[in-house]
Design an enzyme around this catalytic site. Structure first.
Site, PDB file in Angstrom:
ATOM      1  CG  ASN A 216      -1.982  -1.097   1.131  1.00 15.75           C
ATOM      2  OD1 ASN A 216      -2.398  -1.487   0.042  1.00 15.75           O
ATOM      3  ND2 ASN A 216      -2.401  -1.608   2.273  1.00 15.75           N
ATOM      4  CG  HIS A 274      -3.951  -7.589   4.758  1.00 11.36           C
ATOM      5  ND1 HIS A 274      -4.924  -8.131   3.958  1.00 11.36           N
ATOM      6  CD2 HIS A 274      -3.796  -6.309   4.326  1.00 11.36           C
ATOM      7  CE1 HIS A 274      -5.329  -7.225   3.082  1.00 11.36           C
ATOM      8  NE2 HIS A 274      -4.657  -6.110   3.292  1.00 11.36           N
ATOM      9  CE1 TYR A 283      -2.783  -5.573  -0.501  1.00 10.68           C
ATOM     10  CE2 TYR A 283      -3.268  -7.886  -0.111  1.00 10.68           C
ATOM     11  CZ  TYR A 283      -3.683  -6.571  -0.199  1.00 10.68           C
ATOM     12  OH  TYR A 283      -5.008  -6.252   0.015  1.00 10.68           O
TER      13      TYR A 283
END
Length: 785
Positions: A216, A274, A283
């Protein structure tokens, strides 16, 4: 069709949105006088050109046959979106299936479809290249989304990712592609929306005390970099660059470092997102894509990334990613809930990874760049990269394939234990074998956001055998019996689709033991199964050899009154199954030897379902089109509420029936809840002898004794003994081993290993704080020197 330059008149004639263009600022590029030199239009124009080339492939020859398929795919996608786009006055949406009625995914997906149209418009060779009418439609669509759905006055609802990453990334890509066709007022307005929802890489916009990590953070850094390029803001580009290293928080969440908990790269090659999910192949790929794009964009510019710790990302190519790439695909063991995405399967994830590695090679320097190209060339040549690659990825792939100076890296051999994410992968030139474990540290599975509804057993020792390119890609996940994943020991209770209340949910068992030991490319792995939601427990061990995997289970106990099963195989195939006395053979797949006399049950069936049944997420949902696959399943029935049941079989990947029937190169020395041990020799052990054991407590097997729980591998070959020891449970401070074979010299050892040589060598290993990693030593029979 007209040129983009001619279109400027059309864009100028459209109504302007009031805005103040962003200030260019200064860049840290020192002139001879010692002063900073202001960033000029040429600096930003150069970055825009590089950014556009990343998306379109640049100034390629569209007549080259290599680009016929990707251009056709691009045209088909763009034409479909254009045909279905709502152009009516007073419209309330751009596409009927994206009604913009409160689903945040509609906003992001609408922007992504406009980006697809802009890509066709900007790509040489596309049937829509420089189409004046299409450009007006795209700009009109962006105006509509800004006015109605996505602007600086809006409040986030639904999934934060759609607002802060999905929509702004697509919007900035479109602005890069159509920069010269969009007036400054529009660009400034759209930039204001991006500044509202993704102002920096460092913080979650709607949770300002929440620091971004991992993929992210990388995604947001790329968005902010593109925003700086589009808006000609040096400060924003610098903010993006510094976000990679997390200069805001003094490097606490840097992408160029190793973490010991939470999201990011671990020193053993693991990648977690996560907090508790093994996510190298999802990811982790996103992070690599974004970081490689930023490094490529800013390389050679005044904003070049100068953090020396960027080496962590370069090292990750072979440490983190390469072990999980099988002939160009990314193994599903490390893709988390992404396995349920119809339009992002293992080959797609593998293609994205390989393409990112090629982009990384462009600025990596030697010897990394040469090695990255060798790896990529081998994966592309053996895999399905070009079947679905876009134009830009095809251009990069074609270039490396045509480069005679680059030798394609061959298929690898090796064994990798990723202790920090409870994953193990065994590689041999003809096959690969992955084992998905879980513990109180790493999730059994993740679901949520409408994804991965039948994930119940994905981390309960599920195993993946890779022999071909299509097994797990071509319809496997929607059709496989998810109650019977290969390798798992399961309670046969009925299960409802896994759901989480809002966002994503991760489910962790209570066991501490998950992991193994490795040396010389061989390995032992084990799981202390404590099944979630039942009383089922079992101790499971895998010993990975050159031509076989020995699978052991013991202490299988349940008090819930249901049948307990262990799944030997659940293969998407209609090939013939042959069985004999103590063995079975599945044509084109493997042989299965049952040395302790267990007789498996079998089932051949045809299964039909849809991708939507396992994924109806707002932006990742599958279709309702039915998928039908044939399966052959082998399993062992332990009966109702077993107490201390066991199992044993030897998997022989690619073996013939004769080789299966005659296999005798592995001996099971022990298979109890206290110790599970195997001795292998000959071809299975590379011409030597190998001992592998899981000591669940202090014990002895095959002449090897251990004073405490540990995983042990001992290989003897060419007058040397190689020893590997680990503590997968992370509870033991030290262990002492006694070996049955003489060793009179220490060749080398980790500084955590102490050896007393002799006829029965004593080896003491300091395991405290070692996080499940393998500690190794090499001993010699003769005197050293």
């Amino acid at each position: 069709m007209t040129s983009r330059r001619a279109f400027l008149g059309v864009a100028a004639a459209a109504p302007l949105l009031t805005a103040t263009p962003a200030r260019a600022g200064t860049i840290r590029r020192t002139a001879a006088s010692g002063a900073d030199v202001p960033a000029g239009p040429a600096d930003f124009a150069g970055l825009r050109a590089k950014a556009a080339e990343l998306i379109t492939g640049g100034d390629l020859d569209p007549r080259d046959p290599a680009f016929a398929a990707p251009l056709a795919r691009l045209d088909a996608t763009a034409s479909a979106y254009r045909t279905s786009m709502n152009l009516a006055p007073g419209r309330t949406h751009l596409w009927p299936d994206l009604p913009l009625t409160g689903v945040s995914g509609d906003i992001a997906t609408s922007h992504q479809r406009l980006r697809a149209l802009a890509t066709a418009w900007a790509s040489r060779g596309s049937a829509l290249y420089a189409d004046e009418t299409l450009a007006a439609q795209i700009i009109g669509g962006l105006d509509f989304l800004y006015e109605r759905a996505y602007n600086e006055g809006k409040r986030e609802t639904g999934n934060w990712w759609h607002w802060e990453i999905g929509a702004p990334r697509a919007l900035m890509d479109t602005c890069v592609l159509m920069h010269d066709a969009v007036d400054a007022g529009r660009r400034a307005a759209w930039i204001r929306a991006v500044d509202r929802f993704c102002p920096n890489p460092d913080r979650r916009t709607n949770l300002t005390n929440f620091a971004e990590t991992g993929a992210n953070r990388a995604d947001k850094a790329l968005i902010v970099a593109l925003r700086g390029i589009v808006g000609e803001s040096s400060d924003k580009i610098a903010l993006a660059r510094d976000g990679l290293s997390d200069r805001r928080d003094a490097g606490k969440h840097t992408l160029f470092g190793y973490v010991t908990s939470g999201d990011g790269y671990y020193a053993d090659g693991s990648f977690v997102q996560h907090d508790v999910v093994a996510y190298t192949g999802s990811y982790g790929v996103v992070l690599l894509q974004s970081v490689s794009a930023i490094l490529g964009l800013l390389g050679g510019s005044a904003w070049q990334v100068d953090d020396p710790a960027v080496r962590v990302v370069l090292d990750a190519v072979e440490r983190t990613y390469a072990p999980w790439i099988h002939d160009g695909l990314m193994m599903d063991s490390v893709r988390g809930r992404a396995v349920s995405r119809q339009f992002n399967r293992d080959h797609d994830a593998g293609r994205d990874t390989v393409d990112a590695i090629l982009r990384l090679a462009a600025g990596a320097g030697e010897p990394s760049a040469a090695r990255f190209r060798e790896l990529a060339k081998g994966w592309i040549a053996r895999g399905r990269f070009l079947e679905g690659a876009d134009v830009a990825a095809t251009a990069r792939a074609v270039a490396v394939l045509a480069d005679d100076a680059v030798a394609a890296a061959p298929r690898p051999s090796g064994h990798h234990v990723f202790a920090d994410m409870d994953r193990v992968v065994h590689r041999r030139p003809g096959w690969s074998y992955a084992i998905s474990l879980s513990s109180k540290r790493i999730a059994l599975y993740e679901c949520g956001n409408g994804e991965n509804y039948r994930a119940w057993y994905q981390g309960d020792g599920a195993t993946y055998l890779y022999l071909d390119a299509g097994h797990y890609s071509d319809g496997y996940w929607p059709t496989v019996d998810s109650h019977r994943l290969t390798g798992t020991t399961v309670d046969t209770r009925p299960r409802d689709p896994a759901v989480s209340s809002g966002g994503t949910g991760t489910f962790r068992p209570k066991n501490a033991w998950a992991g193994g030991a490795t040396a010389d490319g061989y390995g032992v792995a084990a799981l202390d199964l404590m099944a979630v939601g039942t009383t089922l427990t079992a101790r499971k061990t895998w010993v990975c050899l050159d031509d076989a995997v020995v699978c052991l289970g013991a202490g299988i106990t349940s008090a819930d009154g249901r049948v307990i099963e262990t799944v030997v195989e659940n293969r998407r195939t209609s090939a013939p199954l042959t069985t004999g006395d103590g063995w079975a053979h599945l044509e084109g797949v493997a042989g299965y030897v049952f040395p302790s006399g267990h007789r498996p049950r079998s089932l051949t069936e045809r299964r039909t379902d849809t991708w939507r049944s396992i994924n109806d997420g707002a932006s990742t949902q599958g279709t309702d089109a039915t998928v039908t696959c044939d399966y052959t399943t082998l399993w062992l029935d332990h009966g109702i509420s077993p107490s201390g049941a066991d199992y044993a079989w030897v998997l022989l990947p690619g073996a013939t029936p004769d080789r299966t029937r005659d296999f005798d190169r592995a001996e099971i020395l022990a298979n109890t809840a206290t110790v599970q041990a195997v001795r292998a020799h000959g071809r299975s052990a590379g011409g030597g002898e190998l001992f592998a054991a899981t000591f669940w407590g202090a014990g002895e097997a095959g002449g090897v004794s251990a004073s405490a729980p540990c995983a042990v591998l001992v290989r003897r070959a060419a007058g040397r003994t190689t020893l590997a020891v680990s503590d997968p449970g992370r509870t033991v401070a030290a262990v002492t081993l006694v070996l049955p074979h003489p060793a009179h010299a220490l060749v080398r050892a980790d500084d955590t290993v102490s050896v007393t040589t002799g006829e029965r060598p004593f080896v003491t290993v300091d395991l405290a704080g070692s996080r499940g990693r393998s500690h190794t030593a090499v001993l010699a029979v003769g005197k050293k020197g």
